[in-house]
Design a protein around this motif. Structure first.
Motif, PDB file in Angstrom:
ATOM      1  N   THR A  66       1.020  -1.150  -0.268  1.00  0.00           N
ATOM      2  CA  THR A  66      -0.003   0.076  -0.036  1.00  0.00           C
ATOM      3  C   THR A  66       0.903   1.032  -0.120  1.00  0.00           C
ATOM      4  O   THR A  66       1.917   1.176   0.460  1.00  0.00           O
ATOM      5  N   GLN A  67       0.423   2.235  -0.524  1.00  0.00           N
ATOM      6  CA  GLN A  67       1.126   3.497  -0.601  1.00  0.00           C
ATOM      7  C   GLN A  67       0.314   4.581   0.616  1.00  0.00           C
ATOM      8  O   GLN A  67      -0.724   4.924   0.203  1.00  0.00           O
ATOM      9  N   GLU A  68       0.844   4.832   1.779  1.00  0.00           N
ATOM     10  CA  GLU A  68       0.532   5.346   2.536  1.00  0.00           C
ATOM     11  C   GLU A  68       0.588   6.639   2.292  1.00  0.00           C
ATOM     12  O   GLU A  68       1.580   7.327   2.200  1.00  0.00           O
ATOM     13  N   PHE A 119      -3.179  -7.390 -11.108  1.00  0.00           N
ATOM     14  CA  PHE A 119      -3.717  -5.893 -11.553  1.00  0.00           C
ATOM     15  C   PHE A 119      -5.134  -6.194 -11.061  1.00  0.00           C
ATOM     16  O   PHE A 119      -5.663  -4.953 -10.704  1.00  0.00           O
ATOM     17  N   GLU A 120      -5.755  -7.092 -11.323  1.00  0.00           N
ATOM     18  CA  GLU A 120      -7.365  -7.118 -11.163  1.00  0.00           C
ATOM     19  C   GLU A 120      -7.490  -7.106  -9.848  1.00  0.00           C
ATOM     20  O   GLU A 120      -8.416  -6.484  -9.191  1.00  0.00           O
ATOM     21  N   VAL A 128      -5.133  -1.953  -3.267  1.00  0.00           N
ATOM     22  CA  VAL A 128      -3.695  -2.015  -3.084  1.00  0.00           C
ATOM     23  C   VAL A 128      -2.814  -2.018  -4.018  1.00  0.00           C
ATOM     24  O   VAL A 128      -3.334  -1.708  -5.171  1.00  0.00           O
ATOM     25  N   VAL A 129      -1.518  -1.956  -3.970  1.00  0.00           N
ATOM     26  CA  VAL A 129      -0.545  -1.814  -5.380  1.00  0.00           C
ATOM     27  C   VAL A 129      -0.251  -2.908  -5.666  1.00  0.00           C
ATOM     28  O   VAL A 129       0.540  -3.762  -4.585  1.00  0.00           O
TER      29      VAL A 129
END
Lengths: 296, 357
Positions: free
Chosen positions: B136-138, B295-296, B303-304
């Motif tokens: 995740t990018q916080e 990706f899906e 999330v990344v």
């Protein structure tokens, strides 16, 4: 003589003239009405929000949408089968735990109240101990116990119905003991003595005299036991397994990431089901009468 | 004689027929016939995304997958209670837990040869016993309209959230929430401390006058929707959801000292030492790392992906492109908390004493 006269003067009713005085303050009735209304709104609002949000007719939404937009029943048709399976398990588990709690709790309460055991206070405290232990600790303790027993015997109870049942039975039993004990402490023993003196056996006396008197306590304890078992998360979370997930745990995990509206729909169905059952019981027997007399 | 020849011919034909049927059956047999793989993961939509993509493939190989749903914290508690005897073969692990798993020796080595999709990951995301599965990018998620209304510049650092105009309008993660540890570590770094010196982070949090401390990301979406908060420290996936729900929000990857922009939290997969289905578990990991699934899964779960091919595809979506950093350079600039230096119990204790009063 003088004292007697003065007493007579005191007990004489005062002459009343004019209309009867009003009770309380003039705005008391309105305040009472407002207070009750707000209390009901406060108590019912979570259910209203859940039911209302379940009617959200738009796309998948990550938060509760209340009031609902474009109301529809679409989410009621999208309830995952796993939730129905979990619901069935919870009803079965709650029923079984309640039955077990009654079978153990009633004799236990009789023993606690009537026996002359040397450590009666300690035994009584032990029976009520499950209420003092945080439920999450109970869950971990049971899981560890199952592993210990499994290592020793090769029979592992974790992830089985039996494992779940024992955990729920453990927390459900004290409620029956508590309510039945409370009634037994006010029990008039002469009723039993009368039955025995008239030739009834001990079992018949228990069945025809004691049990009907303590039934309100049994009903109340059973109701609490079922509610505790049905709504339990902290214990079940450690004892569930694939295929043995209870309804609250299924909802809890389902809500961890999103507010899936199908969960709200499923919860609404349970609310309606409970209301129908309660209304049915009220109509057929009367809940108050059931709890008060216990004889029906 | 004629009948005898006919009988022999019929017998041979039947034998060949039965043989060919058996041979065909053998060739149709899946790689995991009769195997039941148990996966410890989150429930709800997270699990459903796996059910929809990976489960049918595994079933085509003859096996079945069962899910032990629960947070990694709950599943770790089950492992500890069972003294390593896991009720699952493979589980999702958070980066803050890896030290616990290793010190308790709960994991078995991965068969990296059976996971060809590891080639699409960064080197540091692959180890002998765990492999990165998502991150995740916080970020700081803020309401553009409200900031413009209040005349506040878009935030660049956590300190910008201490603006008096935002008092009571800020939501930050509680330390017990999914992103709590990563963000608290970031606060410590941003305040001039680090994993071993968290006091600057506590001071920074106290200066912010947060409205509340969220425990579930979904709360932030509701708070933005209702207008209760104007800014939140939350991972970009929740900001995307808030935007999709109608709030005019966007993300900022805050500057954290001079070296980092943003912070991320990592998810990992590990195979339990007690598992007897290691081959199937390695197969599952490889499928989890497949670019298509990554990706899906990422776009649906917020999330990344860790698969670089899948990350590249994120920029196809304008909202994700706006909210996420997708280039390798940008991602490499994000802070990764080194939990081996952190005393998490002390972090939680200090947080409870200083912040959560």
């Amino acid at each position: 003589m003088m004292e007697m006269r003065s007493e007579m003067a005191v007990i004489q009713p005062r002459a009343r003239s004019g209309p009867l005085p009003k009770r309380g303050l003039p705005w008391g009735r309105w305040f009472h009405w407002l207070y009750c209304s707000l209390s009901y709104i406060f108590l019912l609002s979570p259910m209203i929000v859940v039911i209302g949000a379940s009617l959200h007719g738009g796309e998948y939404y990550t938060a509760i949408k209340f009031p609902p937009e474009d109301p529809s029943f679409q989410w009621y048709f999208k309830i995952p089968a796993a939730q129905f399976h979990a619901l069935g398990l919870s009803f079965l588990l709650g029923g079984a735990a309640t039955l077990g709690a009654c079978l153990v709790g009633i004799p236990a309460a009789l023993g606690i109240v009537r026996s002359n055991l040397p450590l009666k206070t300690l035994i009584s405290a032990l029976f009520r101990a499950p209420l003092q232990i945080p439920a999450i600790v109970t869950g971990i303790a049971f899981l560890q116990l199952y592993f210990l027993v499994g290592d020793a015997t090769g029979l592992y109870a974790q992830g089985t119905f039996l494992g779940l049942y024992l955990g729920h039975f453990f927390v459900a039993t004290p409620y029956v003991i508590g309510t039945v004990t409370a009634i037994l402490q006010r029990f008039d023993n002469r009723l039993e003595e009368a039955a025995l003196s008239l030739g009834a056996s001990r079992w018949r006396t228990f069945r025809r005299v004691t049990l009907p008197v303590i039934m309100p306590g049994v009903y109340a304890g059973a109701l609490y036991s079922f509610m505790v078992s049905f709504g339990d998360v902290p214990i079940s979370i450690f004892l569930t397994a694939p295929g043995f997930t209870t309804y609250p745990v299924e909802l809890f995990y389902g809500l961890e990431n999103d507010f899936d509206p199908s969960i709200l729909a499923s919860a609404s169905l349970v609310i309606f089901f409970c209301l129908i059952v309660l209304l049915g019981m009220q109509k057929l027997v009367g809940l108050e009468a059931l709890l008060r007399s216990g004889s029906r | 004689m004629k009948y005898r020849k006919s009988f022999i011919a019929t017998s041979v034909a039947m034998a060949l027929g039965v043989g060919s049927v058996l041979a065909t059956g053998a060739s149709l047999a899946g790689e995991f016939d009769g195997v039941t793989l148990k996966v410890g993961t989150w429930g709800g939509s997270w699990k459903e995304n796996i059910v929809n993509v990976i489960v049918p493939k595994f079933e085509a190989e003859g096996g079945t997958i069962e899910f032990v749903t629960g947070s990694p914290q709950a599943n770790l508690a089950k492992l500890i209670a069972g003294r390593g005897k896991a009720p699952f073969d493979i589980m999702e692990i958070l980066d803050a837990q890896i030290q616990d798993f290793r010190s308790a020796e709960f994991l078995q080595p991965l068969s990296l040869d059976a996971i060809p999709n590891k080639a699409h990951l960064e080197d540091w995301q692959v180890s002998d016993d765990t492999i990165g599965s998502w991150f995740t990018q916080e970020t700081i998620c803020y309401n553009k309209d409200k900031f413009a209304e209040l005349g506040i510049e878009p935030p660049k650092t956590y300190s910008d959230l201490a603006n008096p105009k935002l008092e009571g309008r800020l939501s930050i993660p509680d330390i017990t929430s999914g992103g709590g540890l990563a963000n608290f570590g970031a606060f410590a770094h941003a305040g001039g401390g680090d994993e071993a010196n968290i006091q600057p982070g506590l001071d920074l949090v106290k200066s912010m006058n947060a409205l509340k401390f969220w425990s579930r990301g979904g709360e932030v979406v509701t708070q933005f929707q209702s207008g209760d908060v104007y800014a939140a420290v939350v991972h970009a996936g929740w900001c995307v959801r808030a935007k999709n729900a109608g709030s005019n929000v966007t993300t900022v990857h805050p500057y954290i000292n001079d070296q980092h922009t943003g912070v991320h939290k990592h998810g990992w997969l590990g195979i339990m030492k007690s598992s007897e289905n290691a081959a199937a578990a390695n197969w599952f990991i490889n499928e989890y790392l497949d670019a298509g699934f990554q990706f899906e899964f990422a776009t649906k779960s917020g999330v990344v992906p860790v698969n670089k091919e899948a990350i590249g595809r994120l920029s196809e979506d304008p909202v994700l492109d706006e909210m996420l950093q997708t280039s390798s350079e940008e991602i490499s600039q994000q802070l990764r908390i080194d939990y081996s230096k952190a005393d998490i119990a002390d972090w939680t204790d200090q947080w409870n004493r200083s912040v959560a009063q």
